[in-house]
Design a protein around this motif. Structure first.
Motif, mmCIF file in Angstrom:
data_model
loop_
_atom_site.group_PDB
_atom_site.id
_atom_site.type_symbol
_atom_site.label_atom_id
_atom_site.label_comp_id
_atom_site.label_asym_id
_atom_site.label_seq_id
_atom_site.Cartn_x
_atom_site.Cartn_y
_atom_site.Cartn_z
ATOM 1 N N LYS A 62 47.825 -23.591 -30.566
ATOM 2 C CA LYS A 62 47.460 -22.018 -31.038
ATOM 3 C C LYS A 62 48.581 -21.443 -30.732
ATOM 4 O O LYS A 62 48.771 -20.980 -29.947
ATOM 5 N N HIS A 63 48.860 -20.605 -31.553
ATOM 6 C CA HIS A 63 49.873 -19.407 -31.671
ATOM 7 C C HIS A 63 50.462 -18.676 -32.865
ATOM 8 O O HIS A 63 49.202 -19.313 -34.045
ATOM 9 N N THR A 64 50.711 -17.731 -32.972
ATOM 10 C CA THR A 64 50.685 -16.891 -33.894
ATOM 11 C C THR A 64 52.315 -16.299 -34.367
ATOM 12 O O THR A 64 53.398 -16.808 -33.524
ATOM 13 N N HIS A 65 53.065 -15.718 -34.462
ATOM 14 C CA HIS A 65 54.393 -15.884 -35.837
ATOM 15 C C HIS A 65 55.388 -14.360 -35.209
ATOM 16 O O HIS A 65 54.274 -13.221 -35.528
ATOM 17 N N ARG A 66 56.502 -14.745 -35.639
ATOM 18 C CA ARG A 66 57.680 -13.495 -35.537
ATOM 19 C C ARG A 66 57.962 -13.497 -37.362
ATOM 20 O O ARG A 66 58.588 -14.095 -37.186
ATOM 21 N N THR A 71 57.886 -14.578 -41.065
ATOM 22 C CA THR A 71 56.723 -15.040 -42.153
ATOM 23 C C THR A 71 57.340 -16.762 -41.368
ATOM 24 O O THR A 71 58.147 -17.188 -41.322
ATOM 25 N N GLU A 72 56.749 -17.967 -41.565
ATOM 26 C CA GLU A 72 56.096 -19.059 -41.705
ATOM 27 C C GLU A 72 55.720 -19.736 -42.868
ATOM 28 O O GLU A 72 54.641 -19.875 -43.085
ATOM 29 N N LEU A 73 57.248 -20.911 -42.967
ATOM 30 C CA LEU A 73 56.468 -21.579 -44.078
ATOM 31 C C LEU A 73 56.357 -23.484 -43.736
ATOM 32 O O LEU A 73 57.175 -24.027 -43.070
ATOM 33 N N ASP A 108 47.151 -16.016 -36.365
ATOM 34 C CA ASP A 108 47.391 -17.178 -35.551
ATOM 35 C C ASP A 108 46.934 -18.173 -35.990
ATOM 36 O O ASP A 108 45.270 -18.356 -36.448
ATOM 37 N N HIS A 109 46.834 -19.349 -35.423
ATOM 38 C CA HIS A 109 45.892 -20.385 -36.052
ATOM 39 C C HIS A 109 46.731 -21.901 -34.895
ATOM 40 O O HIS A 109 47.542 -22.488 -34.420
ATOM 41 N N ALA A 110 45.733 -23.040 -35.530
ATOM 42 C CA ALA A 110 46.448 -24.172 -34.216
ATOM 43 C C ALA A 110 45.794 -25.208 -35.251
ATOM 44 O O ALA A 110 44.575 -26.113 -35.782
HETATM 45 ZN ZN ZN Z 1 52.210 -21.494 -37.780
#
Ligand code: ZN
Length: 212
Positions: free
Chosen positions: A139-143, A145-147, A175-177
């Motif tokens: 599980k993570h979140t981002h700094r 944008t993530e494509l 946040d997603h996994a």
């Molecule tokens: Zn991600």
């Protein structure tokens, strides 16, 4: 509603040539696989041409054209979408790697996951990730944008399913996994502006070694 394709804002930046290289690569590869994204891109490129046509002329210094052409010749070519859909890797990705999937230099990063960094600069990095079928990503979140573009297999994220040609857009608010679907490895092409933020201790501890 979950989107499975590139947003108009990102597509417009791509058409204008202002995306960081990592994002340009993912968008060019996605557009090669998506008739819808290619049609929208065609509209933006036509719009860009019309705007340039309507601009007022200005006087240029002698040799300005030659200087500009010389500078363009020195620049690395930007990845452009292609319509050839055969093979696992569309043309822009093959050009970035210097070959097809047999040319990828995979590196194990734990949990059976393999990665290959394709490019990295101040604007972000692009990597291929191969996740074994049935495997969940930490599980993570981002700094920023993530494509994430799926090239082989599929993954689910909450209730949304992403398969070949689908693009997931995530940012600081998500946040997603994601979980790879059972079966063959899920191979994704991913662009991130900065390293993601893992929420578990173990992934955080190994992150400096794998550079995700
Ligand atoms: Zn991600």
């Amino acid at each position: 509603m979950v989107q499975h394709t590139v947003s108009d804002a990102i597509l417009l930046s791509y058409a204008a040539g202002t995306l960081p290289r990592a994002f340009e690569l993912v968008v060019a590869t996605h557009v090669s696989l998506s008739d819808d994204a290619r049609a929208r891109l065609g509209g933006y490129e036509a719009l860009g041409g019309a705007i340039i046509n309507d601009m007022d002329c200005v006087d240029m210094a002698d040799g300005a054209l030659d200087d500009t052409l010389a500078r363009i010749a020195e620049m690395a070519p930007a990845p452009r979408p292609a319509t050839r859909k055969t093979g696992l890797f569309p043309t822009p990705l093959q050009q970035a790697i210097g070959g097809d999937e047999t040319a990828v230099k995979w590196r194990p990063v734990g949990m059976g996951v393999r990665q290959s960094v394709i490019c990295a600069d101040d604007g972000g990095s692009a990597r291929l990730l191969a996740i074994p079928g049935g495997q969940a990503m930490p599980k993570h979140t981002h700094r920023g944008t993530e494509l994430t573009l799926v090239l082989q297999g599929a993954f689910t994220d909450d209730d949304a399913r992403f398969a070949r040609g689908d693009l997931e857009i995530a940012d600081d608010h998500d946040d997603h996994a994601p979980i790879a679907e059972t079966g063959q490895d899920c191979i994704c092409l991913i662009a991130t502006e900065a390293p993601v933020r893992f929420q578990g201790m173990i992934p955080r501890m190994v992150q400096p070694f794998i550079g995700i």
